[in-house]
Motif scaffolding. Sequence first.
Motif, mmCIF file in Angstrom:
data_model
loop_
_atom_site.group_PDB
_atom_site.id
_atom_site.type_symbol
_atom_site.label_atom_id
_atom_site.label_comp_id
_atom_site.label_asym_id
_atom_site.label_seq_id
_atom_site.Cartn_x
_atom_site.Cartn_y
_atom_site.Cartn_z
ATOM 1 N N THR A 157 0.834 -1.113 0.007
ATOM 2 C CA THR A 157 0.008 0.093 -0.077
ATOM 3 C C THR A 157 0.963 1.312 0.029
ATOM 4 O O THR A 157 0.601 2.057 -0.751
ATOM 5 C CB THR A 157 -0.843 -0.035 1.153
ATOM 6 N N ASP A 158 1.937 1.368 0.805
ATOM 7 C CA ASP A 158 2.912 2.231 0.802
ATOM 8 C C ASP A 158 3.498 2.668 -0.528
ATOM 9 O O ASP A 158 3.562 3.940 -0.930
ATOM 10 C CB ASP A 158 3.769 2.076 2.210
ATOM 11 N N ARG A 159 3.894 1.729 -1.092
ATOM 12 C CA ARG A 159 4.841 1.742 -2.250
ATOM 13 C C ARG A 159 3.720 2.248 -3.327
ATOM 14 O O ARG A 159 3.805 3.113 -4.167
ATOM 15 C CB ARG A 159 5.281 0.427 -3.005
ATOM 16 N N THR A 160 2.563 1.708 -3.491
ATOM 17 C CA THR A 160 1.470 1.787 -4.684
ATOM 18 C C THR A 160 0.885 3.267 -4.245
ATOM 19 O O THR A 160 1.021 4.405 -5.350
ATOM 20 C CB THR A 160 0.218 1.252 -4.432
ATOM 21 N N VAL A 161 0.637 3.726 -3.124
ATOM 22 C CA VAL A 161 0.206 5.081 -2.830
ATOM 23 C C VAL A 161 1.383 6.096 -3.253
ATOM 24 O O VAL A 161 1.038 7.374 -3.813
ATOM 25 C CB VAL A 161 -0.267 5.241 -1.299
ATOM 26 N N GLN A 162 2.461 5.850 -2.724
ATOM 27 C CA GLN A 162 3.413 6.897 -2.732
ATOM 28 C C GLN A 162 3.841 7.030 -4.081
ATOM 29 O O GLN A 162 4.358 8.059 -4.585
ATOM 30 C CB GLN A 162 4.670 6.595 -2.009
ATOM 31 N N SER A 163 3.938 6.032 -4.747
ATOM 32 C CA SER A 163 4.419 6.296 -6.251
ATOM 33 C C SER A 163 3.445 7.139 -7.185
ATOM 34 O O SER A 163 3.727 7.728 -8.317
ATOM 35 C CB SER A 163 4.467 4.759 -6.932
ATOM 36 N N TRP B 264 2.620 10.141 1.813
ATOM 37 C CA TRP B 264 1.490 9.870 1.641
ATOM 38 C C TRP B 264 1.197 8.292 1.892
ATOM 39 O O TRP B 264 0.036 8.098 2.354
ATOM 40 C CB TRP B 264 0.828 10.119 0.358
ATOM 41 N N GLY B 265 2.066 7.612 1.604
ATOM 42 C CA GLY B 265 1.803 5.879 1.787
ATOM 43 C C GLY B 265 1.602 5.733 3.313
ATOM 44 O O GLY B 265 0.821 4.865 3.609
ATOM 45 N N THR B 266 2.568 6.266 4.175
ATOM 46 C CA THR B 266 2.347 6.080 5.346
ATOM 47 C C THR B 266 1.276 6.796 6.173
ATOM 48 O O THR B 266 0.687 5.927 7.043
ATOM 49 C CB THR B 266 3.788 6.603 6.302
ATOM 50 N N THR C 122 -1.598 7.120 4.591
ATOM 51 C CA THR C 122 -2.721 6.390 4.109
ATOM 52 C C THR C 122 -2.810 4.975 5.229
ATOM 53 O O THR C 122 -3.891 4.666 5.644
ATOM 54 C CB THR C 122 -2.609 5.796 2.681
#
Length: 124
Positions: free
Chosen positions: A20-26, A34-36, A38
């Motif tokens: 989730t962190d990688r997907t959101v941050q990318s 934003w990833g953290t 979220t």
Amino acid sequence: MNWLIVITGAMIGAPLRYLTDRTVQSGHDSLFPWGTFTVNVTGCLVLGLLTGAVTAGAASSGVQLFIGTGLCGALTTYSTFSYETLRLAEDGARFYAAANVTASVVAGLGAAFTGATLARAVWG
């Protein structure tokens, strides 16, 4: 035996946090983490729902261990939130550091309150 329930939840929560962190941050071209943000706000919402469900008798202590301690414990991350905030401040992005602290606390508490209120409406 409870430790197996917690481990099983964590085995789902940890990779879910990473993905989730990688997907959101990318998807964001910003210094803001934003990833953290979220995963932490999502975890607060889930914990609010879970707390309301347990209080209403709609969820067992096993579910609380699995979702609350295991899954959400591995999904959410205060240490990464702290590290990213410190890194932003040290890199001169003090506005983003302050925004991260303020938004995370306000949104996290709001999500937990919303989850608990939703649970009361469903199971209360």
